[in-house]
Structures are given as structure tokens and as C-alpha cells.
Design an enzyme around this catalytic site. Structure first.
Site, PDB file in Angstrom:
ATOM      1  N   LYS A   1      49.670  28.905  53.413  1.00 30.55           N
ATOM      2  CA  LYS A   1      50.089  29.696  53.744  1.00 30.55           C
ATOM      3  C   LYS A   1      51.848  29.659  54.375  1.00 30.55           C
ATOM      4  O   LYS A   1      51.163  29.340  55.788  1.00 30.55           O
ATOM      5  CB  LYS A   1      49.919  31.511  54.062  1.00 30.55           C
TER       6      LYS A   1
ATOM      7  N   ASP B   1      47.423  46.936  54.483  1.00 33.60           N
ATOM      8  CA  ASP B   1      48.062  46.308  53.728  1.00 33.60           C
ATOM      9  C   ASP B   1      47.561  46.309  52.613  1.00 33.60           C
ATOM     10  O   ASP B   1      47.477  44.881  52.074  1.00 33.60           O
ATOM     11  CB  ASP B   1      49.121  45.116  54.048  1.00 33.60           C
TER      12      ASP B   1
ATOM     13  N   VAL C   1      52.735  30.008  49.413  1.00 30.70           N
ATOM     14  CA  VAL C   1      51.582  29.867  49.015  1.00 30.70           C
ATOM     15  C   VAL C   1      51.211  28.442  48.106  1.00 30.70           C
ATOM     16  O   VAL C   1      52.100  28.771  47.565  1.00 30.70           O
ATOM     17  CB  VAL C   1      50.777  31.199  49.228  1.00 30.70           C
TER      18      VAL C   1
ATOM     19  N   LYS D   1      55.156  33.826  45.739  1.00 28.50           N
ATOM     20  CA  LYS D   1      55.425  34.425  46.808  1.00 28.50           C
ATOM     21  C   LYS D   1      55.227  35.654  47.109  1.00 28.50           C
ATOM     22  O   LYS D   1      54.704  36.420  46.352  1.00 28.50           O
ATOM     23  CB  LYS D   1      56.490  34.068  46.091  1.00 28.50           C
ATOM     24  N   GLY D   2      55.171  35.436  48.327  1.00 28.84           N
ATOM     25  CA  GLY D   2      54.627  36.960  49.317  1.00 28.84           C
ATOM     26  C   GLY D   2      56.209  37.095  50.113  1.00 28.84           C
ATOM     27  O   GLY D   2      57.220  36.512  50.198  1.00 28.84           O
ATOM     28  N   SER D   3      56.607  38.497  50.398  1.00 30.65           N
ATOM     29  CA  SER D   3      57.561  38.974  51.785  1.00 30.65           C
ATOM     30  C   SER D   3      57.193  38.096  52.781  1.00 30.65           C
ATOM     31  O   SER D   3      58.020  37.462  53.386  1.00 30.65           O
ATOM     32  CB  SER D   3      56.898  40.561  52.186  1.00 30.65           C
ATOM     33  N   HIS D   4      55.877  37.265  53.252  1.00 30.59           N
ATOM     34  CA  HIS D   4      55.675  36.435  54.809  1.00 30.59           C
ATOM     35  C   HIS D   4      55.992  34.813  54.368  1.00 30.59           C
ATOM     36  O   HIS D   4      55.900  34.668  55.158  1.00 30.59           O
ATOM     37  CB  HIS D   4      54.171  35.538  54.961  1.00 30.59           C
TER      38      HIS D   4
END
Ligand SMILES: Nc1ncnc2c1ncn2[C@@H]1O[C@H](COP(=O)(O)OP(=O)(O)OP(=O)(O)O)[C@@H](O)[C@H]1O
Length: 504
Positions: free
Chosen positions: A83, A176, A68, A62-65
Site C-alpha cells: 500500500k 471504516d 495498492v 486505488k483507494g482514497s489513501h
């Protein structure tokens, strides 16, 4: 770590000077056509079934976007990462698609395609990276920590990835760069991913000039506080932080340290010349600290507060390339150093006088030999592993022929080595090697010390066609090895050595 959130539109570049030059447009189109990656549109239902309905088993992270997932497509022939991005004002998958469809490199996590869900939200389909992130490698306690040479290799690969972006036309600024955005592919190479915040265009472009700063705290250039501060050197700063993280093994921001920020912690140490203090205590560092010093200085240059004083990524690549060469072949540096420091024994007697002291201090070591550049079939008769105990007292005692076998590799025959590691870094080994092998690349893994030794010279003593006495140089960074068989007839070799000594 959170993003510095800025209430802006997504970072898609509308002003595209990509095909400015009308004269050469046709030519460029041809070239472009060749280079342009094929972006495939995947059907949502295919992705749904390939991820088992975006199940927990397919979940990669899990990312901030967003989340996945791993998807297996085309009857198992294609494994991808999907994603599912949460759309926000700051992040939009179109931006990532726009950029990744323009740049492609083996150093990047490349875009394979996209898909549209029922609400017309875009999903990104990118190359699957099976070995996690650089963040995991550096900070997970359950993973083997990478050696210095591997770390420098990763740093070089990331630097190359950023260089690809900065040198593309128009340039791409990633914004980033951080260890969790560096993914490790199936060949254990580092790839730069996550282009959610990336901007493509010239910094003078209106669109870029209007895009508020963004990045991850800890990696973000403190000088990038307004849109007009955007420069490719912002990435250089983040890379500098990442390099400090890679060398030290500590997080960009870590409250267990004082000061918590890696830059505030490392820079004073570097300035005071305490280079070794910034290196991860879990890794072996070379005796020759000049590389450590230069690596630390490179990181310090990347994080300079004056952007103009930071090196360009192309310079960083050049610098790191030279380090990887030096770190991966310290054998030659050691050899060179030793050659100049002391006269290398060229005769039997000279090497014997060294051997005398050494063998008095001999102790047990386990020697593992690792195949390198040898076909498997040819290894059959040249076993890979031996462990051994000191086999003679050089002064007067007979040889002790006590070779032990390693459980890990299996049986060995006629494989013996004599080695001593005391007496500084100048142990001797009697080693028989397969004729025709490149002795320059030979090395022994000393598993007791978890490091490697390199066969420094094949010229000290030569016994018949195949037996050699080598001096070993402690060298934790050489991973290659050509030694295939160790001397079985030490007695006669030693006799020759003694006779050689007497006759001089
Ligand atoms: N191409 C990929 N192959 C395999 N795993 C991936 C891939 N891309 C992402 N992941 C996994 O999914 C996780 C989330 O990735 P994502 O890029 O969304 O966020 P992040 O980089 O970890 O964090 P942030 O969103 O804050 O930048 C990663 O940490 C990684 O473990």
C-alpha cells in the site's frame, strides 16, 4: 465514497495503557512476545522490483489513501499487497502499522511489514487477498453472486473480525467498516482490512477524545458527530449497514433506489414485517422465513439510533453463528418440521402411497452429485453425475430407463436416480449409496432449479445392503453430498415396494 474529512492530526494513540500492570509486566511480556507478529522491514528496492516498478500490471486498486500493488517476493514464495499511502493529516501509515502490529487474527488482513521510500515515506506490506473485495462479490455483474448461506458466513466472519478488535486490550475501533474494506482470501474467507482510520485505546483516553469523527458516508453512524460520541457501537452501526447490504445486495447508498440509503429503504420494510422484500432477488431464500426475519431484525438492531440499544459485537457473533448453523443444516429443520406436521411413513406401504401421486407428476431433472468427505480414489467407482428423466409411471407402466450423462463430469456407470419434485416438497428418490457413508449429510444438486435437495431419510425403504428410497427435501443451502451411486436395480426395488403395499 469520500471520507468525512476532519482537520486533525493522524489517529495515532500516544496514551498507551497496554502495559499498565507493572506486577504482571514480565508475564505479559512473555505472552506478548509469543503473540506479537514479526514485522519485517522490506527494502524499497526489493518492493520496487517485486512490483515491476509499481507498474500497471501489479496495480491492484486505488483507494482514497493511495494505490495498492501486488508484489512477488522471496523468489516467488511470498505474495504480498503493498500500500503506497498518500500522507495526509487524517491518514498516516504509522497509525495502521501501530494498530496492525498489535492485533493479528485470521479474520484480518494482517500486516507483514513496511518499507521506507527515498523520501522516508512509509509503505505498508500486508497479506495479499487474491479474491477481491466483498463489494466486488456483491455488486459486480461478472461475478457469481454469493448464496444466502455464504453471505451469512461472510457476515459472521466480519463480525468475528470486529469482535477481535473490540475485545483487544486496549480496544480497537475500526471506524471504516464497509464492503470494499472486506477482502476475500485464497480460501474464500472474508477478512477485514484497511485500518487507516482505526483508533486504538479506551474512549476515555484524551487522544481519542480529541480525534474528530471519520468514516465513509452511507456507513457512518449519524450519532457520531463529535469526538466524544466515539464508541465501539459506531462500528456496530456500520456493520448493520453492511449486513443490510449483504442481505439485499444493494449499495449502502444507491440513487437507483428510493430512498437511496439502504437503511431508509430497509427499515420500513422490516418494521412492516415484509422481511423477504429486503433480500437480494438473485438468491434463493429458504421456505422457513424465520431465519430471514431474525437476520433482518439483527441488522435493524445494529443500526438503532440509540447506541446503548445496539448489540455488542460478541452478541452479533453469537446470533450469526446460530443462523449459519440453521441455514447450513436446514435439512434438519425441514425434517423436524415435517416430522411434527405429518406422520413420517415408516412402512413400505406408507411411502408408496406418497409415491403414487408423485410419480404421476414426475418431470425431467438433472441430478448432480457432489463428492464430500470421500477420497478421490474411492470416487472412481461411484460416479458423480447423472441426469435423468422420470423413469416410471407408478400406476402401470414399465420403467423407462433413460439416464443421460452430464458433459461436465464425464461418464458414469450404473448410476441412476428416480426423482420427482412435484407434490410440494416431498419427492422420492431411489438412491444407492456407498455403504458406510454418513447419510445425514447426503444431498443432491438439482441443476435445473440450481438448488440442492437433501436426502431426508434413509429409513423409508431399504433394499438389500445398499439401496434406499429417500424422501428429498428441497434445500438450496446444503453444499455437501455423499451420494456416490444411484440405484441400478429400480425394478426389483419397486417390486418390493408394490409387494409391500399389497401385503398391508
Ligand atoms: N491486501 C490486499 N490484497 C489484494 N488487494 C487489495 C488488498 N488491499 C487492497 N486491495 C485492493 O486495492 C483496492 C484499494 O484498497 P484500499 O484499501 O486502499 O481502498 P478502498 O478500501 O477500496 O477504498 P477507501 O480507501 O476509500 O477505503 C481495493 O479495493 C482492493 O481491490
Amino acid at each position: 465514497m469520500g471520507y468525512l474529512s476532519c482537520n486533525s492530526e493522524s489517529a495515532i494513540i500516544t496514551c498507551d495503557p497496554y502495559n499498565w500492570d507493572i506486577k504482571n509486566r514480565k508475564k505479559r511480556k512473555k505472552k506478548k512476545k509469543k503473540k506479537e507478529p514479526k514485522i519485517r522491514q522490506f527494502s524499497y528496492s526489493d518492493l520496487e522490483s517485486a512490483t515491476d516498478g509499481f507498474s500497471a500490471q501489479s496495480f491492484l486498486g486505488k483507494g482514497s489513501h493511495g494505490n495498492v500493488y501486488k508484489a512477488v517476493l522471496d523468489e516467488g514464495k511470498l505474495i504480498v499487497a503493498v500500500k503506497k499511502t498518500i500522507h495526509s493529516s487524517l491518514l498516516h501509515p504509522d497509525n495502521e502499522i501501530e494498530i496492525l502490529s498489535r492485533v493479528r487474527s485470521p479474520r484480518l488482513v494482517n500486516l507483514l511489514g513496511f518499507s521506507l521510500d527515498k523520501n522516508d515515506n512509509k509503505l505498508l506490506v500486508v497479506e495479499f487477498m487474491p479474491n477481491g473485495s466483498l463489494y466486488d462479490l456483491l455488486h459486480s455483474s461478472n461475478r457469481r453472486t454469493p448464496s444466502l448461506s455464504k453471505r451469512v458466513r461472510y457476515a459472521l466472519q466480519i463480525a468475528k473480525a470486529i469482535e477481535v478488535l473490540h475485545s483487544s486490550n486496549p480496544p480497537v475501533i475500526h471506524r471504516d467498516i464497509k464492503s470494499s474494506n472486506i477482502l476475500i482470501d485464497s480460501n474464500w474467507n472474508a477478512r477485514l482490512g484497511d485500518f487507516g482510520l482505526a483508533l486504538r485505546g479506551f474512549v476515555e483516553d484524551v487522544k481519542l477524545k480529541c480525534t474528530p469523527p471519520a468514516g465513509t458516508l452511507g456507513y457512518l453512524d449519524p450519532g457520531y458527530i463529535a469526538p466524544e460520541n466515539l464508541t465501539a457501537k459506531n462500528d456496530v452501526f456500520s456493520f448493520g449497514i453492511l449486513l443490510l447490504e449483504i442481505l439485499s445486495g444493494r449499495n449502502a447508498i444507491d440513487v437507483n433506489y428510493s430512498p437511496p440509503s439502504v437503511i431508509d429503504w430497509a427499515l420500513p420494510l422490516i418494521k412492516r414485517g415484509e422481511y423477504t422484500s429486503i433480500y437480494d432477488a438473485r438468491i434463493d431464500i429458504p421456505d422457513d422465513i424465520s431465519v430471514l426475519k431474525q437476520l433482518a431484525n439483527l441488522a435493524a438492531k445494529c443500526v438503532r439510533s440509540t447506541t446503548e440499544k445496539r448489540p455488542a459485537m460478541s452478541d452479533v457473533v453469537k446470533c450469526l453463528s446460530s443462523f449459519t448453523e440453521r441455514i447450513s443444516s436446514p435439512m434438519w429443520n425441514n425434517l423436524r418440521r415435517r416430522m411434527t406436521k405429518e406422520s413420517t411413513p415408516t412402512s413400505l406401504s406408507a411411502s408408496l402411497s406418497i409415491g403414487h401421486d408423485m410419480f404421476d407428476n414426475s418431470r425431467e431433472l438433472i441430478v448432480k452429485t457432489i463428492k464430500h468427505g470421500i477420497r478421490k480414489s474411492s470416487l472412481k467407482n461411484y460416479s458423480k453425475v447423472s441426469s435423468f428423466e422420470p423413469y416410471f409411471d407408478f400406476k402401470n407402466q414399465p420403467f423407462a430407463d433413460r439416464i443421460r450423462r452430464s458433459n461436465s463430469i464425464g461418464s458414469i456407470s450404473e448410476t441412476k436416480v428416480t426423482l420427482d419434485t412435484d407434490l410440494g416438497h416431498k419427492p422420492l428418490a431411489l438412491v444407492e449409496v456407498k455403504p458406510g457413508l454418513d447419510l445425514k449429510m447426503s444431498a443432491l444438486r438439482l441443476s435445473k432449479s440450481r438448488s440442492l435437495s437433501v436426502l431426508q431419510s434413509a429409513r423409508l425403504i431399504h433394499d438389500s445392503e445398499r439401496g434406499f428410497v429417500f424422501r428429498l427435501v428441497k434445500n438450496p443451502y446444503i453444499r455437501s453430498l455423499n451420494v456416490t451411486k444411484l440405484v441400478s436395480d429400480e425394478k426389483s426395488l419397486l417390486k418390493k415396494m408394490i409387494e409391500g403395499k399389497k401385503s398391508t
